[in-house]
Write a protein that holds these residues in place. Structure first.
Motif, short mmCIF file in Angstrom:
data_model
loop_
_atom_site.label_atom_id
_atom_site.label_comp_id
_atom_site.label_asym_id
_atom_site.label_seq_id
_atom_site.Cartn_x
_atom_site.Cartn_y
_atom_site.Cartn_z
N ASN A 145 47.45 44.11 40.47
CA ASN A 145 47.36 44.03 41.93
C ASN A 145 46.94 42.64 42.39
O ASN A 145 47.38 42.17 43.45
CB ASN A 145 46.38 45.07 42.45
CG ASN A 145 46.43 45.20 43.96
OD1 ASN A 145 47.48 45.42 44.54
ND2 ASN A 145 45.28 45.03 44.60
N THR A 198 51.55 46.25 46.29
CA THR A 198 50.25 46.90 46.07
C THR A 198 50.36 47.70 44.78
O THR A 198 51.25 48.55 44.65
CB THR A 198 49.90 47.83 47.23
OG1 THR A 198 49.76 47.06 48.43
CG2 THR A 198 48.60 48.59 46.96
N CYS A 226 48.16 50.06 42.04
CA CYS A 226 46.92 50.81 41.96
C CYS A 226 47.10 52.01 41.04
O CYS A 226 48.21 52.35 40.64
CB CYS A 226 46.48 51.28 43.35
SG CYS A 226 47.73 52.31 44.18
#
Length: 345
Positions: free
Chosen positions: A201, A207, A209
């Motif tokens: 990230n 993004t 995660c």
């Protein structure tokens, strides 16, 4: 079958004993020597020419990370890193995998000593077949410039194992901020996966995660299976969501790529499935199911795979549309999920 010759490098005599005990119990493996630091390791590598090295991440003097970097530049060979699953240790483990280590395995906790390193013999034997190449500083994939990408509502599922950290880095580095929703199952101890997601990230445009149960899939978001006691899956319906599924290991793995792929079978026509470098066969069955139900299925080719196991089995089962070199995976998945394009499968 040729015996795999292993050199153990670790400053802890206790860890060296546990590693030696576990590997000597397997007739496929011969422990040919031990070293307690980088200087001794250099001498023993020259003297013994081992097939595989187990290397402690944290050692006095030159660290295991720095020694690995030197080794990959001057005398590349399969290396399995041994690391604690503390925050510091897991971050170092991910860095080691990025620098070319084939696998990383966690040091046992005190209550786990009786079953310490149970998976190591299979990892060592798989590592001995790895395609390890010389690493040059700064030699990375060139980012892809994507202009006016328009997502076509296809989702991307990726499975990877041995060699997968470095391979995934090279894919993520070439994705734009508005990439399609991506779910990833990478075989890795639970303690390392959080550091892996954080590292990715901080470096790349999307993004990235750990997956959360019931979280909707979204454009520009890559979610990685958190591992531990749960597999990663995806729900069906118009707005797919992440599913974290309690369950036993499948084919020795949790998270399992097969579970991820098979969970998507009800929405197969909306799926691009990608199977990357890794030993064994996890994901091959699930990819074949998706292929039969209309998914576009891509597998990493042999020349660019560290271990051409999982992609090979899927290819041999007839579950793959085409084999793709590593540096083409990001462009291929973007082309397949861009509504301006019509893919000829």
């Amino acid at each position: 079958m040729k015996t795999v010759r292993v050199l153990i490098v670790d400053d802890s005599s206790t860890i060296r004993h546990l590693l030696r005990f576990r590997m000597r119990s397997d007739p496929r493996i011969e422990v040919v020597g031990e070293a307690s630091n980088a200087d001794e390791a250099r001498q023993e590598i020259t003297r013994l020419s081992p097939d595989v090295l187990t290397l402690d991440v944290e050692m006095p003097g030159q660290s295991g990370l720095d020694f690995l970097k030197e080794l990959m530049r001057t005398r590349p060979m399969p290396v399995i890193m041994i690391s604690s699953e503390t925050r510091k240790g897991s971050a170092a483990a991910i860095e080691a995998l990025s620098r070319g280590a084939v696998e990383c395995i966690g040091k046992p906790r005190r209550e786990e000593a009786g079953n310490a390193f149970a998976a190591l013999p299979d990892l060592v034997c798989g590592a001995a077949t790895a395609n390890v190449t010389r690493r040059l500083d700064g030699a990375r994939s060139t980012p892809v410039v994507v202009s006016d990408y328009k997502w076509n509502n296809q989702i991307v599922l990726i499975g990877s194992s041995t060699g997968g950290v470095d391979a995934l880095e090279q894919v993520f580095a070439r994705l734009p901020e508005n990439c399609p929703p991506i779910l990833v199952t990478q075989h890795m101890p639970e303690g390392f996966l959080s550091s892996f997601a954080q590292r990715m990230n901080s470096r790349f445009a999307p993004t990235i995660c750990l997956a959360e149960h019931d979280r909707p899939l979204a454009q520009g978001v890559v979610m990685i299976a958190p591992g531990g006691a749960r597999h990663l899956g995806v729900s069906s319906g118009l707005r797919p969501r992440c599913l974290l599924l309690q369950g036993d290991k499948v084919g020795g793995h949790r998270p399992s790529v097969d579970i991820l792929f098979e969970s998507a079978s009800p929405i197969a026509e909306r799926v691009v499935a990608i199977l990357m470098t890794g030993m064994g066969a996890d994901g091959a069955r699930g990819m074949t199911t998706l292929h039969k139900r209309g998914s576009l299925c891509l597998a990493q080719d042999e020349a660019s795979s560290v271990v051409w196991g999982m992609p090979r089995v899927a290819w041999e089962m007839g579950g793959v549309d085409r084999l793709v070199p590593l540096d083409s995976i990001a462009p291929e998945l973007l082309a397949a999920t861009d509504r301006r394009n019509r893919q000829d499968r």
